[in-house]
Design an enzyme around this catalytic site. Structure first.
Site, PDB file in Angstrom:
ATOM      1  CG  HIS A 306      49.693   7.491 -14.503  1.00 52.90           C
ATOM      2  ND1 HIS A 306      50.010   6.162 -14.458  1.00 52.90           N
ATOM      3  CD2 HIS A 306      48.602   7.660 -13.723  1.00 52.90           C
ATOM      4  CE1 HIS A 306      49.126   5.543 -13.692  1.00 52.90           C
ATOM      5  NE2 HIS A 306      48.258   6.413 -13.232  1.00 52.90           N
ATOM      6  CG  ASP A 363      44.119  12.567  -9.284  1.00 50.00           C
ATOM      7  OD1 ASP A 363      45.141  11.855  -9.219  1.00 50.00           O
ATOM      8  OD2 ASP A 363      43.060  12.281  -8.726  1.00 50.00           O
TER       9      ASP A 363
HETATM   10  C1  SDX Z   1      47.077   8.763  -9.403  1.00 50.36           C
HETATM   11  O1  SDX Z   1      49.388   4.528 -10.132  1.00 50.36           O
HETATM   12  C2  SDX Z   1      48.200   4.803 -10.409  1.00 50.36           C
HETATM   13  O2  SDX Z   1      47.517   4.111 -11.137  1.00 50.36           O
HETATM   14  C3  SDX Z   1      47.660   6.058  -9.734  1.00 50.36           C
HETATM   15  C4  SDX Z   1      46.274   6.517 -10.156  1.00 50.36           C
HETATM   16  C5  SDX Z   1      45.222   5.536  -9.726  1.00 50.36           C
HETATM   17  O3  SDX Z   1      44.145   5.508 -10.364  1.00 50.36           O
HETATM   18  O4  SDX Z   1      45.410   4.862  -8.698  1.00 50.36           O
HETATM   19  O5  SDX Z   1      46.230   6.670 -11.566  1.00 50.36           O
HETATM   20  C6  SDX Z   1      45.922   7.846  -9.498  1.00 50.36           C
HETATM   21  O6  SDX Z   1      47.750   8.759  -8.410  1.00 50.36           O
HETATM   22  C7  SDX Z   1      47.412   9.621 -10.589  1.00 50.36           C
HETATM   23  C8  SDX Z   1      48.708  10.487 -10.376  1.00 50.36           C
HETATM   24  C9  SDX Z   1      48.329  11.702  -9.528  1.00 50.36           C
HETATM   25  N1  SDX Z   1      49.543  12.496  -9.193  1.00 50.36           N
HETATM   26  C10 SDX Z   1      49.766  13.675  -9.748  1.00 50.36           C
HETATM   27  O7  SDX Z   1      49.090  14.171 -10.640  1.00 50.36           O
HETATM   28  C11 SDX Z   1      50.965  14.406  -9.152  1.00 50.36           C
HETATM   29  C12 SDX Z   1      51.802  15.018 -10.280  1.00 50.36           C
HETATM   30  N2  SDX Z   1      52.448  13.911 -11.007  1.00 50.36           N
HETATM   31  C13 SDX Z   1      53.814  13.576 -10.582  1.00 50.36           C
HETATM   32  O8  SDX Z   1      54.019  13.652  -9.218  1.00 50.36           O
HETATM   33  C14 SDX Z   1      54.288  12.286 -11.251  1.00 50.36           C
HETATM   34  O9  SDX Z   1      53.981  12.390 -12.589  1.00 50.36           O
HETATM   35  C15 SDX Z   1      53.799  10.955 -10.739  1.00 50.36           C
HETATM   36  C16 SDX Z   1      54.025  10.805  -9.287  1.00 50.36           C
HETATM   37  C17 SDX Z   1      52.370  10.756 -11.036  1.00 50.36           C
HETATM   38  C18 SDX Z   1      54.600   9.874 -11.471  1.00 50.36           C
HETATM   39  O10 SDX Z   1      55.901  10.023 -11.063  1.00 50.36           O
HETATM   40  P1  SDX Z   1      57.092   9.117 -11.666  1.00 50.36           P
HETATM   41  O11 SDX Z   1      56.571   8.058 -12.550  1.00 50.36           O
HETATM   42  O12 SDX Z   1      57.941   8.725 -10.509  1.00 50.36           O
HETATM   43  O13 SDX Z   1      57.809  10.134 -12.625  1.00 50.36           O
HETATM   44  P2  SDX Z   1      59.017  11.084 -12.193  1.00 50.36           P
HETATM   45  O14 SDX Z   1      58.621  11.808 -10.946  1.00 50.36           O
HETATM   46  O15 SDX Z   1      60.258  10.269 -12.189  1.00 50.36           O
HETATM   47  O16 SDX Z   1      59.036  12.158 -13.375  1.00 50.36           O
HETATM   48  C19 SDX Z   1      59.756  11.913 -14.596  1.00 50.36           C
HETATM   49  C20 SDX Z   1      60.106  13.310 -15.121  1.00 50.36           C
HETATM   50  C21 SDX Z   1      60.874  14.168 -14.105  1.00 50.36           C
HETATM   51  O17 SDX Z   1      61.607  15.127 -14.832  1.00 50.36           O
HETATM   52  P3  SDX Z   1      63.220  14.861 -15.048  1.00 50.36           P
HETATM   53  O18 SDX Z   1      63.802  14.599 -13.675  1.00 50.36           O
HETATM   54  O19 SDX Z   1      63.288  13.669 -15.984  1.00 50.36           O
HETATM   55  O20 SDX Z   1      63.718  16.160 -15.669  1.00 50.36           O
HETATM   56  O21 SDX Z   1      58.908  14.043 -15.403  1.00 50.36           O
HETATM   57  C22 SDX Z   1      58.834  15.176 -14.545  1.00 50.36           C
HETATM   58  C23 SDX Z   1      59.792  14.930 -13.402  1.00 50.36           C
HETATM   59  O22 SDX Z   1      60.260  16.150 -12.856  1.00 50.36           O
HETATM   60  N3  SDX Z   1      57.470  15.257 -14.087  1.00 50.36           N
HETATM   61  C24 SDX Z   1      56.749  16.378 -14.023  1.00 50.36           C
HETATM   62  C25 SDX Z   1      55.476  15.978 -13.576  1.00 50.36           C
HETATM   63  N4  SDX Z   1      55.467  14.649 -13.379  1.00 50.36           N
HETATM   64  C26 SDX Z   1      56.701  14.210 -13.692  1.00 50.36           C
HETATM   65  N5  SDX Z   1      57.060  17.663 -14.317  1.00 50.36           N
HETATM   66  C27 SDX Z   1      56.063  18.574 -14.130  1.00 50.36           C
HETATM   67  N6  SDX Z   1      54.809  18.247 -13.686  1.00 50.36           N
HETATM   68  C28 SDX Z   1      54.483  16.975 -13.413  1.00 50.36           C
HETATM   69  N7  SDX Z   1      53.260  16.646 -12.990  1.00 50.36           N
END
Ligand code: SDX
Length: 428
Positions: A306, A363
């Site tokens: 998140h 989710d």
């Molecule tokens: C919702 O904003 C809100 O409030 C949203 C929400 C709401 O109520 O409205 O809470 C609802 O949208 C919840 C989120 C749902 N999405 C997912 O579950 C999709 C999976 N999650 C990722 O796509 C991600 O965690 C996000 C999009 C939620 C957040 O992305 P960020 O903050 O941009 O983080 P990032 O992509 O920069 O990740 C940081 C690191 C990276 O690794 P490095 O490059 O540092 O090595 O963490 C890793 C990412 O690769 N990473 C994950 C991961 N999420 C981040 N690795 C594996 N699995 C994951 N889910």
């Protein structure tokens, strides 16, 4: 003395006020930054940028705290209902008995849509995604209420209360009718019953056979909707505010919010979680291989991570328990729940996830509940939109009621070609 912060740039030191929120958040007020220094800030994804001052919802990501108008989500989940929480989020206070009853009665009286809107469903192919249908139907709904969608702030605000009730009540009918259309089943007119019972009735009753809720499904769905009701400046809510900032009406603004919610990184994640769990189950993996793939960057653990929560999403905790109790009361044993639990336990102990502060989000378990209720996967994000409607409405109101609100228009840094002259096509 007002607290200030200084930014030192090549051409001097520039002082700016520090804003402090009621729960201790601090921001540098950089609204005069460009005028004073010629510089802008650059913050792709807005991870460090406050777009507004809001009284609706507070999140402390480090501590996993979520409050609506000062009430903790745990307190509301234990004691309140979706529609009562909707009133709190929209109007700022928990309603008294009389106001709550009036609101519930208005929701009941707006349960169906104009019969000529039924025909709109014929214009969609049955394979159309429910979120595409929902977004267009919400904008169409505004056409049936022209006095509420004038794009004149004063006029639209004068009709706000009724517009809010119409959207909260009718989005439910549109969702159910979308499901029925895609299944090739007749539309079921609403009944005079509670919000979620009416939704389940419009979804699953037959003209010859009334849906009967024997396992507290309505109550589980009410909790699901409440937990989705608002969440500060997430992607879709910020979209609603962006569209509202240009003076657009509430129907158009929430229609845009639906489109923003659809993506797999946002509300679309609840569909992606179930698809991920089903693929893991079908492969015979108990989740261990998938975790390894995620750590190598070959897979994403959907429903994890998140932008704000760097601790457990409090909603995920509540939904995790709710998924177990609904499966229990339905006498169902869903292998996907066991895989989800295994993924959660492995990830919470694994440095890859610990170091990146990746925890289950809203989710992760929600799809298990929706699947147990019998809602098809492609309708999961529509259910998220039903829950989020009060939050979008409250944020639109906060923009519309602010006489100082300005159109949202971010800046950019141009990195393209500098100077070129036109070359006739026969000379290129
Ligand atoms: C919702 O904003 C809100 O409030 C949203 C929400 C709401 O109520 O409205 O809470 C609802 O949208 C919840 C989120 C749902 N999405 C997912 O579950 C999709 C999976 N999650 C990722 O796509 C991600 O965690 C996000 C999009 C939620 C957040 O992305 P960020 O903050 O941009 O983080 P990032 O992509 O920069 O990740 C940081 C690191 C990276 O690794 P490095 O490059 O540092 O090595 O963490 C890793 C990412 O690769 N990473 C994950 C991961 N999420 C981040 N690795 C594996 N699995 C994951 N889910």
């Amino acid at each position: 003395m007002e607290d200030t912060g200084t930014i030192r740039l090549g051409n001097g030191n520039f002082e700016f006020p520090i804003i402090e929120g009621t729960l201790g958040e601090k921001a540098i007020d950089t609204r005069a930054l460009r005028a004073k220094s010629g510089c802008i800030t650059y913050d792709e994804g807005y991870g460090n940028t406050g777009s507004c001052l809001s009284k609706i919802t507070f999140i402390n990501g480090e501590k996993g705290i979520l409050k609506h108008r000062g009430y903790s989500i745990e307190d509301l989940a234990k004691n309140s209902t979706f529609l009562e929480t909707a009133m709190l989020i929209i109007y700022g206070d928990l309603p008294n008995q009389e106001n709550l009853e009036t609101f519930l009665q208005k929701i009941r009286s707006h349960a169906s849509i104009h019969t000529s809107m039924n025909g709109h469903f014929d214009s969609f192919p049955s394979a159309a995604h429910p979120m595409a249908i929902l977004s267009s139907m919400l904008n169409s709904l505004g056409a049936y209420h022209p006095e509420m969608s004038t794009n004149n702030r004063e006029e639209d605000l004068a009709h706000f209360d009724e517009t809010a009730v119409i959207l909260i009540s009718k989005v439910r009918a549109i969702a159910a009718m979308t499901y029925r259309m895609k299944m090739g089943m007749p539309f079921i007119p609403p009944a005079d019953t509670s919000y979620t019972s009416n939704f389940l009735h419009m979804m699953f009753s037959e003209p010859y056979n009334e849906y009967v809720d024997n396992h507290g499904v309505g109550k589980a769905l009410d909790l699901f909707l409440m937990l989705h009701a608002d969440h500060e400046q997430n992607c879709s809510t910020s979209t609603v505010r962006m569209v509202a900032s240009g003076g657009a009406n509430l129907f158009a603004s929430v229609s845009a919010g639906v489109s923003a919610l659809w993506g797999p990184s946002h509300g679309g994640a609840n569909m992606a979680v179930i698809k991920m769990l089903e693929e893991i189950h079908a492969s015979g993996d108990d989740g261990s291989k998938f975790i390894e793939a995620a750590k190598k960057g070959e897979a994403k653990l959907m429903g994890f991570g998140h932008r704000v929560y760097k601790n457990y999403d409090p909603r995920a905790k509540i939904l995790g328990k709710s998924s177990e109790s609904i499966l229990g009361s339905m006498g169902m044993n869903d292998p996907l729940l066991e895989i989800a639990r295994k993924l959660e336990q492995s990830a919470l102990k694994d440095d890859y996830f610990i170091n990146r502060k990746l925890y289950p989000n809203v989710d992760f378990y929600s799809g298990i509940i929706l699947k147990a209720i019998g809602i098809p996967v492609d309708m999961f994000t529509v259910m998220f939109a039903l829950g989020r409607m009060p939050g979008w409405i409250a944020n639109w109101k906060e923009i519309a009621e602010n006489p100082k609100s300005r159109i949202h228009r971010p800046r950019q840094i141009y990195i393209g070609e500098t100077e070129r002259s036109y070359v006739p096509v026969n000379k290129r």
